[in-house]
Design an enzyme around this catalytic site. Structure first.
Site, mmCIF file in Angstrom:
data_model
loop_
_atom_site.group_PDB
_atom_site.id
_atom_site.type_symbol
_atom_site.label_atom_id
_atom_site.label_comp_id
_atom_site.label_asym_id
_atom_site.label_seq_id
_atom_site.Cartn_x
_atom_site.Cartn_y
_atom_site.Cartn_z
ATOM 1 N N SER A 194 5.001 32.649 -3.276
ATOM 2 C CA SER A 194 5.487 31.700 -4.399
ATOM 3 C C SER A 194 4.451 31.050 -5.480
ATOM 4 C CB SER A 194 5.970 30.343 -3.491
ATOM 5 O OG SER A 194 7.382 30.476 -2.838
ATOM 6 N N ASP B 84 12.420 30.074 4.899
ATOM 7 C CA ASP B 84 12.099 31.494 5.202
ATOM 8 C C ASP B 84 11.667 31.962 6.534
ATOM 9 O OD1 ASP B 84 12.721 31.721 2.451
ATOM 10 O OD2 ASP B 84 10.813 31.652 1.740
ATOM 11 N N ARG C 88 11.938 39.980 5.401
ATOM 12 C CA ARG C 88 11.607 39.093 6.416
ATOM 13 C C ARG C 88 12.489 39.720 7.815
ATOM 14 N NH1 ARG C 88 8.036 35.931 4.255
ATOM 15 N NH2 ARG C 88 8.561 35.194 2.241
HETATM 16 O O1 SPQ Z 1 12.192 35.226 -4.277
HETATM 17 P P1 SPQ Z 1 13.295 35.249 -3.219
HETATM 18 O O2 SPQ Z 1 13.666 36.419 -3.196
HETATM 19 O O3 SPQ Z 1 14.340 34.115 -3.339
HETATM 20 O O4 SPQ Z 1 12.431 35.032 -1.747
HETATM 21 C C1 SPQ Z 1 12.568 34.058 -0.476
HETATM 22 C C2 SPQ Z 1 11.796 34.937 0.525
HETATM 23 O O5 SPQ Z 1 12.256 34.993 1.734
HETATM 24 O O6 SPQ Z 1 10.634 35.148 0.265
HETATM 25 C C3 SPQ Z 1 13.947 33.607 -0.232
HETATM 26 F F1 SPQ Z 1 14.616 34.524 -0.090
HETATM 27 O O7 SPQ Z 1 11.833 32.947 -0.807
HETATM 28 C C4 SPQ Z 1 12.114 31.841 -1.755
HETATM 29 C C5 SPQ Z 1 12.520 30.528 -1.082
HETATM 30 O O8 SPQ Z 1 13.663 31.080 0.070
HETATM 31 C C6 SPQ Z 1 11.121 31.478 -2.647
HETATM 32 C C7 SPQ Z 1 11.133 30.195 -3.243
HETATM 33 C C8 SPQ Z 1 10.032 29.865 -4.267
HETATM 34 O O9 SPQ Z 1 9.251 30.542 -4.593
HETATM 35 O O10 SPQ Z 1 10.652 29.041 -5.151
HETATM 36 C C9 SPQ Z 1 12.037 29.100 -2.849
HETATM 37 C C10 SPQ Z 1 13.084 29.378 -1.745
HETATM 38 O O11 SPQ Z 1 14.519 29.802 -2.323
HETATM 39 P P2 SPQ Z 1 15.249 28.426 -2.697
HETATM 40 O O12 SPQ Z 1 16.346 29.079 -3.319
HETATM 41 O O13 SPQ Z 1 15.589 27.780 -1.477
HETATM 42 O O14 SPQ Z 1 14.670 27.776 -3.781
#
Ligand code: SPQ
Length: 429
Positions: free
Chosen positions: A24, A316, A389
């Site tokens: 992130s 996650d 994951r």
């Molecule tokens: O980037 P992506 O594909 O959505 O990745 C994930 C992960 O598992 O690595 C989710 F599938 O992480 C997101 C996390 O779930 C990363 C993130 C961020 O960097 O802001 C926030 C989370 O998603 P969300 O939809 O809850 O904001």
């Protein structure tokens, strides 16, 4: 698509590793470096496929980014330094890239087209396209703007007052990145606090953002200035080894320099509640994010309930927590986690389906899952379903199996943890 014979019958895990940089924070370092004025130097950047997709998109938007493994040198020229891309922006498998990028493109006076892989094509984008359109951007996509391919023609943005219908750091961050370009102050209200890396990073780049509990206020027209960023280790990657150390016999693992942002440490809270032998041995504030070293040892675990405000702090980590729960005495219930259905896969379905194949007593519910411990794991043929994951969780599960385990679509792991198997080999006894 590659199929891999996983390591099984491992006696114990012992030793020290430094998990890769936080995904992130790595994404956001490229984005803020690109919209800031001047040079940004990033160290301990995560060279995983998702973050490389972010770099590739910003290069197509005219930003010069020099990349040397875990070190980046980004030459930003402000929001107005971004130029109309001649090519389609491909975000690969990365939800963070597309949702945050849409917030940036919403305010840019040019056209862009965005695509991603098959998984991205199934993930809902209306959660960002609807509020961004309300601010003034012209956005459209397949199925009334819900899915990729998506096209954006940005322009002048009005500030927004918006209550997020879902707890999502991606939606919040997308609106903040649009709000920074709006004509006035935007107010964004979260139902539950989510990861706050974007807010911390704005301040680190010299900007201002106000936060009072779940209410965030950000003014448009701010000038951000390039800076130095050292990315802490990813607690979401560390989670696989935290769980592995707790569930394998005679194990002790030291994890160095793990990010300990309180909006991400739900895994530690849950493991402590389940009775894990887990310690934070050294804590330090690395620039704008807290970090520290963790030690985990073989543990006697008991089941628990995971719900409510804790969910966004470990969203996650739920796949690997499901495996942890299968090795705890008693029942573990995970609720309020329907967001799992819109990740890289429907993670309620994929976790339950794949763990059942290995002999875990686990059932899906509407908003989570119920796991009965303590299960003896068998071997079998499993699949990541293209979800990094799920692939890593199954690779840790295999360590407990006596019979052979074959993992299909193992290549997905490089999305967030390219040296995962090297670390696993290093620790295995
Ligand atoms: O980037 P992506 O594909 O959505 O990745 C994930 C992960 O598992 O690595 C989710 F599938 O992480 C997101 C996390 O779930 C990363 C993130 C961020 O960097 O802001 C926030 C989370 O998603 P969300 O939809 O809850 O904001």
């Amino acid at each position: 698509m590659s199929s891999l014979k996983l390591k099984t019958k491992v006696k114990s895990l012992r030793g020290e590793i430094t998990v890769p940089g936080d995904k992130s924070i790595s994404h956001r370092s490229v984005m803020f470096g690109s919209i800031a004025h001047g040079e940004t130097i990033v160290t301990n950047f995560l060279p995983g496929e998702d973050c490389l997709s972010t770099i590739s998109c910003f290069r197509k938007l005219g930003v010069t980014i020099k990349e040397d493994g875990e070190k980046l040198r980004i030459s930003g020229n402000g929001y107005s330094g971004l130029t109309e891309p001649k090519e389609i922006l491909d975000v690969g498998n990365s939800g963070t890239t597309i949702r945050l990028l849409l917030g940036i493109l919403a305010g840019r006076p040019f056209h862009s087209s965005l695509v991603g892989d098959q998984s991205i094509g199934k993930r809902p984008m209306t959660r960002v396209t609807v509020p961004l359109s309300k601010m003034g951007a012209a956005i459209d996509g397949r199925n009334n703007g819900c899915y990729t391919p998506i096209s954006v023609r940005g322009g002048s943005l009005a500030p927004i007052h918006y209550e997020l219908p879902v707890a999502s750091a991606q939606v919040k961050s997308s609106l903040i990145l649009a709000g920074l370009q709006a004509d006035g102050e935007s107010t964004i209200i979260e139902p539950v606090e989510t990861r706050d890396h974007t807010e911390r990073m704005i301040r680190w780049f010299g900007g201002e953002i106000k936060k009072d509990h779940n209410v965030i206020k950000v003014k448009g027209g701010q000038k951000l200035t390039g800076t130095e960023i050292h990315v802490p280790g990813d607690i979401s990657s560390a989670a696989f080894f935290l769980v592995a150390g707790a569930i394998l016999p005679e194990s002790e693992i030291v994890l160095k320099n793990v990010g300990l942002n309180p909006t991400r440490t739900g895994i530690i809270e849950v493991m402590e509640k389940m009775g894990a032998d887990l310690e934070i041995v050294q804590q330090n504030q690395s620039q704008f994010e807290p970090a520290g070293d963790l030690v985990v040892r073989t543990s006697n675990l008991k089941g628990t309930v995971i719900e409510g405000k804790l969910i966004p702090k470990l969203i996650d980590e739920i796949p690997i927590i499901a495996l942890l729960a299968s090795q705890a005495e008693g029942v573990t219930v995970i609720k309020d986690a329907e967001e799992l259905k819109v990740k890289e896969t429907n993670r309620i379905d994929t976790v339950v389906h794949e763990l059942q194949k290995l002999g875990v007593s686990i059932v899906a519910t509407d908003d989570g899952m119920i796991i009965n411990g303590k299960c003896k794991l068998m071997g079998g043929q499993v699949s990541s379903h293209g979800d990094h994951r799920i692939g890593m969780m199954l690779s840790i599960a295999a360590l407990l199996c006596d019979d052979e385990v074959q993992l299909d679509q193992s290549e997905a792991i490089s999305v967030s943890y390219p040296n995962f198997f090297t670390h696993l080999d290093k620790l295995s006894r």
